[in-house]
Design a protein around this motif. Structure first.
Motif, short mmCIF file in Angstrom:
data_model
loop_
_atom_site.label_atom_id
_atom_site.label_comp_id
_atom_site.label_asym_id
_atom_site.label_seq_id
_atom_site.Cartn_x
_atom_site.Cartn_y
_atom_site.Cartn_z
N TYR A 34 0.82 -1.21 0.00
CA TYR A 34 0.00 0.00 0.00
C TYR A 34 0.86 1.27 0.00
CZ TYR A 34 1.08 0.37 4.98
OH TYR A 34 1.74 0.48 6.19
N LYS A 35 2.16 1.10 0.23
CA LYS A 35 3.08 2.24 0.22
C LYS A 35 3.76 2.42 -1.14
CE LYS A 35 3.19 3.95 4.50
NZ LYS A 35 3.00 5.38 4.79
N ARG A 36 3.46 1.59 -2.11
CA ARG A 36 4.11 1.68 -3.41
C ARG A 36 3.45 2.80 -4.21
NH1 ARG A 36 7.43 -1.69 -6.64
NH2 ARG A 36 7.27 -3.50 -5.26
N LYS A 37 3.94 4.00 -4.05
CA LYS A 37 3.37 5.17 -4.72
C LYS A 37 3.88 5.28 -6.15
CE LYS A 37 4.74 8.55 -2.34
NZ LYS A 37 5.00 9.82 -1.64
N PRO A 38 3.02 5.69 -7.07
CA PRO A 38 3.49 5.91 -8.45
C PRO A 38 4.38 7.15 -8.53
CG PRO A 38 1.23 6.66 -8.20
CD PRO A 38 1.59 5.97 -6.92
N LEU A 39 5.31 7.14 -9.46
CA LEU A 39 6.16 8.31 -9.67
C LEU A 39 5.36 9.42 -10.35
CD1 LEU A 39 8.38 6.07 -9.23
CD2 LEU A 39 9.82 7.42 -10.73
N ILE A 40 5.45 10.61 -9.81
CA ILE A 40 4.79 11.77 -10.44
C ILE A 40 5.77 12.92 -10.67
CG2 ILE A 40 2.50 11.21 -9.52
CD1 ILE A 40 2.96 13.32 -7.34
N ILE A 41 7.00 12.75 -10.21
CA ILE A 41 8.04 13.77 -10.40
C ILE A 41 9.18 13.14 -11.18
CG2 ILE A 41 9.65 15.36 -9.26
CD1 ILE A 41 7.75 15.37 -6.86
N PHE A 42 9.59 13.80 -12.28
CA PHE A 42 10.61 13.25 -13.18
C PHE A 42 11.67 14.31 -13.50
CE2 PHE A 42 6.74 10.87 -13.82
CZ PHE A 42 7.17 9.55 -13.87
N ILE A 77 26.97 11.56 -6.44
CA ILE A 77 26.21 11.41 -5.20
C ILE A 77 25.06 10.44 -5.45
CG2 ILE A 77 24.86 12.58 -3.41
CD1 ILE A 77 26.25 15.19 -4.24
N PHE A 78 24.94 9.44 -4.59
CA PHE A 78 23.80 8.53 -4.61
C PHE A 78 22.78 9.04 -3.60
CE2 PHE A 78 27.24 6.24 -6.42
CZ PHE A 78 26.71 5.28 -7.28
N LEU A 79 21.54 9.21 -4.07
CA LEU A 79 20.51 9.85 -3.25
C LEU A 79 19.42 8.83 -2.93
CD1 LEU A 79 21.33 12.13 -5.80
CD2 LEU A 79 20.75 13.45 -3.76
N LEU A 80 19.17 8.64 -1.64
CA LEU A 80 18.41 7.49 -1.15
C LEU A 80 17.15 7.93 -0.42
CD1 LEU A 80 21.56 5.76 0.36
CD2 LEU A 80 20.74 5.63 -1.99
N HIS A 81 16.00 7.52 -0.93
CA HIS A 81 14.72 7.95 -0.36
C HIS A 81 14.36 7.14 0.89
CE1 HIS A 81 12.40 4.42 -1.70
NE2 HIS A 81 13.04 4.50 -2.86
N GLY A 82 13.27 7.54 1.53
CA GLY A 82 12.83 6.89 2.75
C GLY A 82 11.78 5.83 2.51
N TRP A 83 11.37 5.16 3.59
CA TRP A 83 10.35 4.11 3.53
C TRP A 83 9.01 4.72 3.11
CZ3 TRP A 83 5.86 2.55 6.34
CH2 TRP A 83 5.50 1.22 6.18
N GLY A 156 16.62 5.68 4.01
CA GLY A 156 17.76 5.86 3.13
C GLY A 156 19.01 6.27 3.88
N ALA A 157 18.84 7.04 4.95
CA ALA A 157 19.98 7.44 5.77
C ALA A 157 20.56 6.24 6.51
CB ALA A 157 19.56 8.52 6.76
N THR A 158 19.69 5.38 6.99
CA THR A 158 20.13 4.15 7.65
C THR A 158 20.98 3.30 6.70
OG1 THR A 158 18.20 4.11 9.11
CG2 THR A 158 19.30 2.01 8.69
#
Length: 294
Positions: A34-42, A77-83, A156-158
């Motif tokens: 239920y947390k799998r959101k579609p991408l809307i920003i590109f 830089i590798f950029l890592l999103h959150g849960w 992502g920080a973890t």
């Protein structure tokens, strides 16, 4: 005697239903469909060049992402999103780094965004995703990986802290809203979102999570890994009003971290709101950190 037997059966049934409910709650945390959101920003919304990338992890999960190049730079830089987020969620607040001299790599962690997989461990399994991303970039575009930095927010920080502690090639880590302990953040999430009390329920939830994952996620918490960054810069950012991961987590991590290190608690910011509340100061501090240390 029959009445006693009926009472016992009712109690056993109630216990079974309770355990089943607790098991379902633990699976909900680990398999957040239920947390799998579609991408809307590109990236093309920001008028920057980009390439779609895809690669597989060591355990066979397909990961999808973007590579935003700066043709004059060998720093990435590798950029890592959150849960519960995807790569688009952090793009808008970080894409400006490209014009400051960096290549940028974004990807969706497993079970989120467009990547494969069903199980999220909120930390350890996702380290395989980052390791695969670094290996992929080094094997396909080695010239841009002369200097590697990590930016991670929340989960992502973890991931960034764990991987950087093991991989000495990583120059520096910017960590925002990282939790100190997996067990603590899981318990806090369960209470805030499901009103599940710690005693007597949460120990059983954590037990089921360990059984489902096949390992104890607690030992991969930043508390046990951040000191592995000793000698490399770490910048810890946190929102003062973070209710999911209280700001005390940041102070604990700062105390555990070795020099060089820095800490910024942003007044008024809730969980994952550093960029939103910090504004231009946030961007300035982030840019300064990566420019200085890469």
């Amino acid at each position: 005697m029959n009445i006693i037997l009926i009472v016992i059966l009712i109690l056993l049934l109630a216990c079974a239903l309770t355990v089943r409910s607790i098991y379902k709650q633990s699976i909900q945390i680990l398999e957040p469909s239920y947390k799998r959101k579609p991408l809307i920003i590109f990236p093309d919304q920001f008028k920057v060049p980009f390439e779609n990338i895809r690669f597989k992890t060591a355990d066979g999960v397909e990961i999808k992402g973007w590579f935003i190049p700066n043709e004059e730079s060998s720093k990435t830089i590798f950029l890592l999103h959150g849960w519960g987020q995807n790569r688009g969620d952090i793009l808008k607040n970080t894409v400006y780094l490209r014009d400051l001299g960096f290549n940028l790599v974004y990807f969706d962690f497993r079970a989120m965004g467009e990547s494969g997989g069903k199980v999220s461990s909120i930390g350890y399994l996702e380290t395989k995703d980052l390791e695969a991303a670094i290996d992929y970039m080094k094997s396909t575009r080695s010239s841009v990986c002369k200097s590697i930095g990590l930016y991670g927010i929340s989960m992502g920080a973890t991931v960034a802290i764990y991987v950087a502690a093991k991989n000495k090639e990583i120059k520096c880590v910017l960590s925002e809203a990282a939790y100190y302990s997996f067990n603590r953040v899981a318990a806090r999430w369960a209470w805030i979102n499901k009103k599940i009390p710690y005693f007597p329920v949460m120990p059983l939830v954590l037990y089921f999570m360990r059984k489902r994952l096949g390992f104890d996620p607690q030992i991969y918490s930043p508390a046990y890994n951040i000191d592995g960054l000793a000698g490399r810069p770490v910048f810890i950012i946190h929102g003062r009003h973070d209710s999911l991961v209280p700001a005390v987590n940041a102070t604990y991590l700062y105390k555990k971290a070795k020099e060089p290190k820095d800490l910024w608690i942003i007044p008024g910011a809730k969980h994952n709101q550093g960029a939103e509340v910090g504004g231009e100061e946030y961007k300035y501090k982030m840019a300064q950190f990566f420019t200085k240390n890469m």
